[in-house]
Design a protein around this motif. Structure first.
Motif, short mmCIF file in Angstrom:
data_model
loop_
_atom_site.label_atom_id
_atom_site.label_comp_id
_atom_site.label_asym_id
_atom_site.label_seq_id
_atom_site.Cartn_x
_atom_site.Cartn_y
_atom_site.Cartn_z
N LEU A 20 0.51 -0.94 0.06
CA LEU A 20 0.02 0.44 0.04
C LEU A 20 1.01 0.95 -0.02
O LEU A 20 0.70 2.14 -0.70
N THR A 21 1.85 1.24 0.99
CA THR A 21 2.62 2.90 1.46
C THR A 21 3.63 2.89 -0.22
O THR A 21 4.02 4.11 -0.91
N ALA A 22 3.76 1.52 -0.61
CA ALA A 22 4.92 1.73 -2.30
C ALA A 22 3.48 2.44 -3.23
O ALA A 22 3.90 3.33 -4.11
N VAL A 23 1.95 1.80 -3.41
CA VAL A 23 0.95 2.34 -4.15
C VAL A 23 0.73 3.93 -3.89
O VAL A 23 0.90 4.32 -4.71
N LEU A 24 0.83 4.43 -2.75
CA LEU A 24 0.74 5.46 -1.90
C LEU A 24 1.85 6.03 -2.69
O LEU A 24 1.82 7.47 -2.89
N LEU A 84 -2.22 15.21 -0.81
CA LEU A 84 -0.61 14.69 -1.28
C LEU A 84 -0.94 14.98 1.10
O LEU A 84 0.05 13.73 1.10
N LEU A 85 -1.69 15.53 1.34
CA LEU A 85 -1.63 15.28 2.93
C LEU A 85 -2.89 14.13 3.38
O LEU A 85 -2.22 13.42 4.41
N ALA A 86 -3.43 13.60 2.37
CA ALA A 86 -4.42 12.76 2.58
C ALA A 86 -3.77 11.39 2.30
O ALA A 86 -4.14 10.58 3.13
N LEU A 87 -2.85 11.15 0.92
CA LEU A 87 -2.54 10.16 0.71
C LEU A 87 -1.40 9.57 1.69
O LEU A 87 -0.76 8.81 2.25
N GLY A 88 -0.30 11.23 2.16
CA GLY A 88 0.30 10.82 3.50
C GLY A 88 -0.79 10.60 5.23
O GLY A 88 -0.01 9.87 5.96
N PHE A 89 -1.28 10.94 5.10
CA PHE A 89 -1.93 10.10 5.64
C PHE A 89 -2.49 9.09 5.73
O PHE A 89 -2.12 7.69 7.24
N CYS A 90 -2.88 8.47 4.63
CA CYS A 90 -3.17 7.11 4.48
C CYS A 90 -1.75 5.84 4.94
O CYS A 90 -1.56 5.07 5.88
N ALA A 91 -0.82 6.84 4.25
CA ALA A 91 1.07 6.10 4.43
C ALA A 91 1.03 5.69 5.83
O ALA A 91 1.27 5.24 6.54
N ALA A 104 -1.42 3.08 7.58
CA ALA A 104 -1.18 2.30 7.91
C ALA A 104 0.32 1.55 7.80
O ALA A 104 0.18 0.21 8.29
N ASP A 105 1.26 2.32 8.42
CA ASP A 105 2.24 1.85 9.06
C ASP A 105 2.66 2.14 10.77
O ASP A 105 3.35 2.10 11.24
N HIS A 106 1.32 2.78 11.33
CA HIS A 106 1.33 3.01 12.45
C HIS A 106 2.08 3.64 13.35
O HIS A 106 1.96 3.92 14.00
#
Length: 169
Positions: A2-6, A35-42, A45-47
């Motif tokens: 997921l992090t790679a896709v983001l 970008l903030l939303a993508l960073g939030f998801c990343a 995902a990695d806690h």
């Protein structure tokens, strides 16, 4: 995964931000928000969401002061702070990202300063294709010592920092 896709999606957005800043000297508000939303998801995902938000918030605070002093554009401040959330909040990657932005920005500034000695204010007709008009506008900006497209430095730094981290096991 997921992090790679983001990260790949973020890299595409960062390239767009750099090109938009190069052409118009602005960064559209939707870009840092995305970008903030993508960073939030990343970070979710990695806690590391809390730490990531603290780093991005601290970066925004410092860069906001730089903006208040007139040394940086508001779009660049938002882009840099939002991009800071994309980088995993570990000491080495974050420091490498911030240092790279400064170094890439310095290289960009030296490049534009050196172009000021060879590029002169454009003369003649204002017709031609899109590329010719963009080059004329850039020549005009260089001759007037206009602002730098600092999103190029931010995007380049983020891509160089982020992509290798995204594909590590």
């Amino acid at each position: 995964m997921l992090t790679a896709v983001l990260s790949i999606g973020a890299a595409g957005l960062l390239v767009y931000a750099a090109l938009h800043d190069l052409a118009a000297r602005t960064v559209p508000n939707w870009l840092p928000l995305t970008l903030l939303a993508l960073g939030f998801c990343a970070r979710l995902a990695d806690h590391t969401l809390f730490t990531g938000l603290a780093v991005a918030g601290g970066a925004f605070f410092v860069l906001f002061i730089v903006w208040l002093l007139g040394a940086m554009g508001g779009g660049d401040v938002k882009l840099w702070a939002a991009t800071a959330l994309l980088i995993p909040p570990l000491l080495q990657p974050e420091l490498a990202f911030f240092l790279r932005v400064v170094v890439f920005g310095g290289i960009l500034a030296l490049f534009y300063l050196s172009l000021g000695f060879v590029v002169h204010k454009p003369q003649g007709l204002k017709t031609g294709g899109l590329l010719r008009r963009l080059l004329r506008a850039e020549a005009w900006r260089i001759s007037r010592r206009a602002s730098l497209p600092y999103a190029c430095a931010i995007a380049g730094s983020a891509i160089v920092t982020l992509l290798p981290l995204s594909f590590q096991r």
